[in-house]
Design an enzyme around this catalytic site. Sequence first.
Site, short mmCIF file in Angstrom:
data_model
loop_
_atom_site.label_atom_id
_atom_site.label_comp_id
_atom_site.label_asym_id
_atom_site.label_seq_id
_atom_site.Cartn_x
_atom_site.Cartn_y
_atom_site.Cartn_z
N LYS A 152 -4.47 2.35 2.34
CA LYS A 152 -4.48 0.90 2.14
C LYS A 152 -5.82 0.28 2.54
O LYS A 152 -6.20 -0.77 2.02
CB LYS A 152 -3.37 0.23 2.97
CG LYS A 152 -1.97 0.74 2.77
CD LYS A 152 -1.39 0.34 1.44
CE LYS A 152 0.13 0.47 1.32
NZ LYS A 152 0.73 1.79 1.60
C1 LIG Z 1 1.76 2.44 0.94
C2 LIG Z 1 1.88 3.89 1.14
C3 LIG Z 1 2.37 4.74 0.15
C4 LIG Z 1 2.91 4.21 -1.17
O1 LIG Z 1 1.92 3.61 -1.97
P1 LIG Z 1 2.33 2.63 -3.15
O2 LIG Z 1 1.06 2.07 -3.65
O3 LIG Z 1 3.22 1.60 -2.54
O4 LIG Z 1 3.06 3.46 -4.16
C5 LIG Z 1 2.36 6.10 0.37
N1 LIG Z 1 1.91 6.62 1.53
C6 LIG Z 1 1.44 5.83 2.52
C7 LIG Z 1 0.98 6.45 3.78
C8 LIG Z 1 1.39 4.45 2.35
O5 LIG Z 1 0.92 3.67 3.34
#
Ligand SMILES: *Cc1c(COP(=O)(O)O)cnc(C)c1O
Length: 462
Positions: free
Chosen positions: A112
């Site tokens: 993120k």
């Molecule tokens: C947010 C997240 C996901 C999922 O990603 P999306 O974009 O919501 O599909 C997977 N793994 C981790 C560690 C995340 O923080």
Amino acid sequence: MKYISTRGAAPALNFEATMLTGLARDGGLYLPDHVPPMTQAEIASLAGLSYEEQAYVIMRPFIGDTFADDEFRSLIARAYQGFGHPARAPLKQLAPNHFLLELFHGPTLAFKDFAMQLIGQLFQAALARSRDRVTIVGATSGDTGSAAIEAFKGLDNVDVFILFPHGRVSDVQRRQMTTPAESNVHALAIDGDFDTCQALVKDMFNDFSFRDGVKLAGVNSINWARVLAQVVYYFSAAVSLGAPYRAVSFTVPTGNFGDIFAGYIARQMGLPIEKLIVATNQNDILHRAITSGGYVTDGVKPSISPSMDIQVSSNFERALFDAYGRDGAAVAQLMDELKSSGGFHISQGALEFLREIFTSGRASEGETSQTISRIHANTAEILCPHSAVGVHVAEQNLSATPMVTLATAHPAKFPDAVESAMGTRPALPERMADLFDRPERVTRLSGDLAELQAHIRGNIRK
Ligand SMILES: *Cc1c(COP(=O)(O)O)cnc(C)c1O
């Protein structure tokens, strides 16, 4: 370039307004009206560039005149300077023809940060110019919230409120949200699950007097600028493995479908991606939808990969929009059905469109743990549980085409699950070793919309 809503009934916006708004006023999600293609020669010329230089070339056509070229370059440079690895998104090899794309070297140790650090810079620059302020609200299953707080803490023209499901995030995730001392940061523990938090955020955006009154801005994965930032690492990885002359497949641990949708955009731009593989945990609505055509919610079952404990995958709406020939009214009807009856059936034509590009798989809790211990024994790589879901599903889809699995978080963010899988506890990187000594600050709320809105109105700086 203009941005249009997936439900076809909101005004088209430029990049800046799309970024600052988040959700469209008709409840839909913004998408570019066309995706600018890159030629083979342009893709080939990315080889050997730094991550930041690649990011500039790939994103520039999408931002129109929101930022001048030099300004955009320097915002990208600032976004990634706090990362703990010079490659930003290093690629490692796990097995013959199977690679791991490590996306966890940012300040909060999850992928993120790639999007959030950049939009922190973009918001700040845009708001400084317009002398405006915004209230950022976001729902998180753990990682979005900490990444947003890290990106926006201390900014003069932003207050940030993050809703997370009480008791359902890891201690490291919670502390990353509750320990920043900056007064513009507000961590809110909500009684409910992630879908409860996400629904509250949507309801606030659909309450226009509240939305305009507090100048609401959204940074959830529905924000187009976040998707755009994530497109970059699909290119960087594929080019390292021989694109545009060699095709690559990606397996993506998926919750809200934001990360994998960025891969879909990269493919539309001309990156030779053979398959995008949706990897889910036991909350497998997307796996069921792609295999059966039925998108039916079924209640969230808490898992050891909590950032994927989601039943309503917001960004899937963007893929449906294309699968239904960009018919906003058809998408709006599906979303109404989802709200009223908890599901819908994807038409045969739309399903065929999706299956051309996407494959899917799921990992049970046991398979996830076994993958952590086996990969550690075989390669010394320590996977977080989300990345392990991805590796498990990828292993069932290996072929002559190189496979890249996205490692979405650092194992130390989920130390309990990793320790119970492989017996040792992964250590936090040096730069956050004091996380458990810092005081926490959090407000617990019931999940009542009016109470939440009153809390936000009462705590924003005027
Ligand atoms: C947010 C997240 C996901 C999922 O990603 P999306 O974009 O919501 O599909 C997977 N793994 C981790 C560690 C995340 O923080």
